[in-house]
Design a protein around this motif. Structure first.
Motif, mmCIF file in Angstrom:
data_model
loop_
_atom_site.group_PDB
_atom_site.id
_atom_site.type_symbol
_atom_site.label_atom_id
_atom_site.label_comp_id
_atom_site.label_asym_id
_atom_site.label_seq_id
_atom_site.Cartn_x
_atom_site.Cartn_y
_atom_site.Cartn_z
ATOM 1 N N PRO A 184 0.697 -1.068 0.082
ATOM 2 C CA PRO A 184 -0.277 -0.372 0.007
ATOM 3 C C PRO A 184 1.129 0.961 0.080
ATOM 4 N N LEU A 185 2.060 0.917 0.822
ATOM 5 C CA LEU A 185 3.080 2.211 0.337
ATOM 6 C C LEU A 185 4.078 2.147 -0.015
ATOM 7 N N ASN A 211 1.727 7.187 -1.227
ATOM 8 C CA ASN A 211 0.391 5.764 -0.370
ATOM 9 C C ASN A 211 -0.747 5.351 -2.218
ATOM 10 N N HIS A 213 -2.692 3.335 -1.752
ATOM 11 C CA HIS A 213 -4.015 2.672 -1.089
ATOM 12 C C HIS A 213 -5.149 3.705 -1.327
ATOM 13 N N TYR A 214 -4.025 4.933 -1.252
ATOM 14 C CA TYR A 214 -4.864 6.484 -1.015
ATOM 15 C C TYR A 214 -5.200 6.214 -2.506
ATOM 16 N N LEU A 215 -4.700 5.633 -3.710
ATOM 17 C CA LEU A 215 -5.164 6.320 -4.943
ATOM 18 C C LEU A 215 -6.382 4.966 -5.019
ATOM 19 N N THR A 217 -8.118 3.511 -3.643
ATOM 20 C CA THR A 217 -9.023 3.395 -2.762
ATOM 21 C C THR A 217 -10.595 4.927 -3.098
ATOM 22 N N ASN A 218 -9.813 5.870 -3.243
ATOM 23 C CA ASN A 218 -10.577 7.062 -3.869
ATOM 24 C C ASN A 218 -11.079 7.758 -4.110
ATOM 25 N N LYS A 220 -12.806 9.848 -5.590
ATOM 26 C CA LYS A 220 -12.351 10.791 -6.275
ATOM 27 C C LYS A 220 -12.179 10.094 -7.213
ATOM 28 N N THR A 242 -4.200 5.963 -12.142
ATOM 29 C CA THR A 242 -4.546 5.469 -10.792
ATOM 30 C C THR A 242 -4.102 4.493 -10.337
#
Ligand code: HEM
Length: 306
Positions: A184-185, A211, A213-215, A217-218, A220, A242
Motif C-alpha cells: 500500500p505504500l 500512497n 492505497h489512497y490512489l 480507494t479514493n 475522486k 491511478t
C-alpha cells in the motif's frame, strides 16, 4: 520464483529430504525476515536507538540462514556454469559479474536474494487475496469461469497466448490488486535535493512514501471504490493514471511483467478447474495482516472440481 532464480522447486506434496532442507534453510527464514521487517521497530525511527538495534540484529539476524544457503548456491552454480547455456538467473548474474558495480560473488548472491525477497511474498499475497475475493464474490467467479470455459481448452492448460481472449479474467486480476493493495505504500524513496512540488517545499533527504492505497480507494478516482467490481477495467479501460500496483518511475517494480504472467497463468487455470468456496459456505473476513506485504488473515478454502 525459486526455479527462475536458482533452478529449483519445492514439492510440497511429496517432500524429499532436499525439499525439507530448502523449506528449513530458505522458506522459513524468509518468512521470519518478512514478519521481522513488517513489525516496525523503534530503532527504525529513533536515531539514538539505531546502534542498539544494529547490535540486536547482529545477534538475532533471521536472514543469516538463507544468506548461507545462497553463498552455497553461488559456489555450486560456478561449478556447473555453461556460459553458452545459462540455466537460471543466478547463471546470468555470474556471466554479468564483471559489469556489476561491486563485482564480487557476494553481490551476485545478494542480487539473487533480492529477487527471491521481492518476488515471493508479493505474488503469494496477491494470490491469497484472489482466493478471498472469489469466495466472497461467487457471481464474479462464475462469470470468469464461463469466459475461460468458452476457450474450449479440452484439458490443456491456459497459457499466456489466451490472455487477449479473456478480457473479464484480465479485469478481475487487476481488480484484485486495486481493491487489495499488497504494497500500500510502495517502497520508501528519499529526495536527493530540495524540491518544491505543487507549492509544497520538500527538503533534501526527506523520506517519501507513495500512497498507493489512497490512489486505489479514493472516491475522486473510483466509483464505489470499496466494492469489488472487475467491470471498471473492461473495454480497454486500463486506468493507468491511478492504477499503478507496481509503482511509478524509473525505480518501479522490475518484476512486473513476470508477476503479471505468473498471476494470469495461476489464476486462470485455478478458475477453469475449480470452484472456490469456503468450507462453511460463509464469506471470509477481509481484515488485513501486515507483514512485509499486506495479506489476509489466514482462512480456509474449499476447492470443488469443475
Ligand atoms: C504481484 C506481485 C508484485 C507487486 C504488486 C509488486 C509491487 C512492487 C512495488 C509497488 C514496488 C515499488 C515500486 C516503486 O517504488 O515505484 C516494487 C519494487 C520492486 N519489485 Fe515488485 N512487485 C511484485 C512482484 C515482483 C517480482 C515477481 C519481482 C522479481 C522477479 C519483483 C521485484 C522487485 C524489485 C527488485 C523492486 C525494487 C526495484 C527498485 O528499487 O529499483 N517484484 N514492486
Amino acid at each position: 520464483m525459486l526455479r527462475f532464480v536458482i533452478g529449483k522447486r519445492i514439492n510440497y506434496l511429496n517432500t524429499t529430504d532436499q525439499d525439507k532442507e530448502m523449506i528449513d534453510q530458505l522458506i522459513k527464514p524468509i518468512e521470519d525476515v518478512f514478519s521481522h521487517l513488517g513489525a516496525g521497530h523503534l530503532g527504525d525511527y529513533l536515531d539514538f536507538l539505531k546502534p542498539l538495534y544494529s547490535k540486536y540484529l547482529n545477534f538475532n539476524d533471521p536472514s543469516l540462514k538463507f544468506k548461507q544457503y545462497f553463498d552455497d548456491q553461488v559456489l555450486k552454480h560456478i561449478g556447473s556454469l555453461d556460459p553458452s547455456n545459462p540455466q537460471d538467473l543466478l547463471d546470468h548474474l555470474l556471466l554479468e559479474k564483471d559489469t556489476l558495480t561491486n563485482n564480487s560473488l557476494k553481490t551476485v548472491g545478494a542480487l539473487a536474494i533480492d529477487f527471491i525477497n521481492a518476488g515471493t511474498e508479493t505474488s503469494s499475497s496477491s494470490i491469497e487475496w484472489f482466493f478471498l475475493a472469489m469466495i466472497n464474490n461467487q457471481e464474479i467467479q462464475n462469470k470468469a469461469f464461463q469466459e475461460l470455459k468458452n476457450l474450449n481448452k479440452n484439458n490443456s492448460m491456459i497459457t499466456l497466448l489466451d490472455r487477449p481472449n479473456t478480457p473479464y479474467t484480465n479485469a478481475l486480476i487487476k481488480e484484485v490488486s486495486r481493491r487489495y493493495s499488497i504494497a500500500p505504500l510502495g517502497l520508501p524513496r528519499s529526495t536527493t535535493s530540495d524540491i518544491t512540488l505543487c507549492d509544497t517545499f520538500i527538503p533534501k533527504n526527506t523520506q517519501i512514501l507513495l500512497n498507493l492505497h489512497y490512489l486505489f480507494t479514493n472516491e475522486k478516482y473510483w466509483e464505489n471504490p470499496m466494492e469489488f467490481n472487475p467491470d471498471r477495467f473492461l473495454n480497454n479501460n486500463n486506468r493507468s493514471d491511478t492504477y499503478v500496483p507496481f509503482g511509478m518511475g524509473p525505480r518501479n517494480c522490475i518484476g512486473q511483467g513476470y508477476a503479471s504472467d505468473i498471476l494470469y497463468i495461476t489464476i486462470a487455470n485455478v478458475l477453469l478447474n475449480f470452484k472456490i468456496v469456503s468450507p462453511n459456505g460463509e464469506k471470509v473476513s477481509d481484515k488485513e495482516f501486515f507483514s512485509l506485504t499486506v495479506h489476509p488473515k489466514s482462512f480456509l478454502i474449499k476447492l470443488l472440481s469443475r
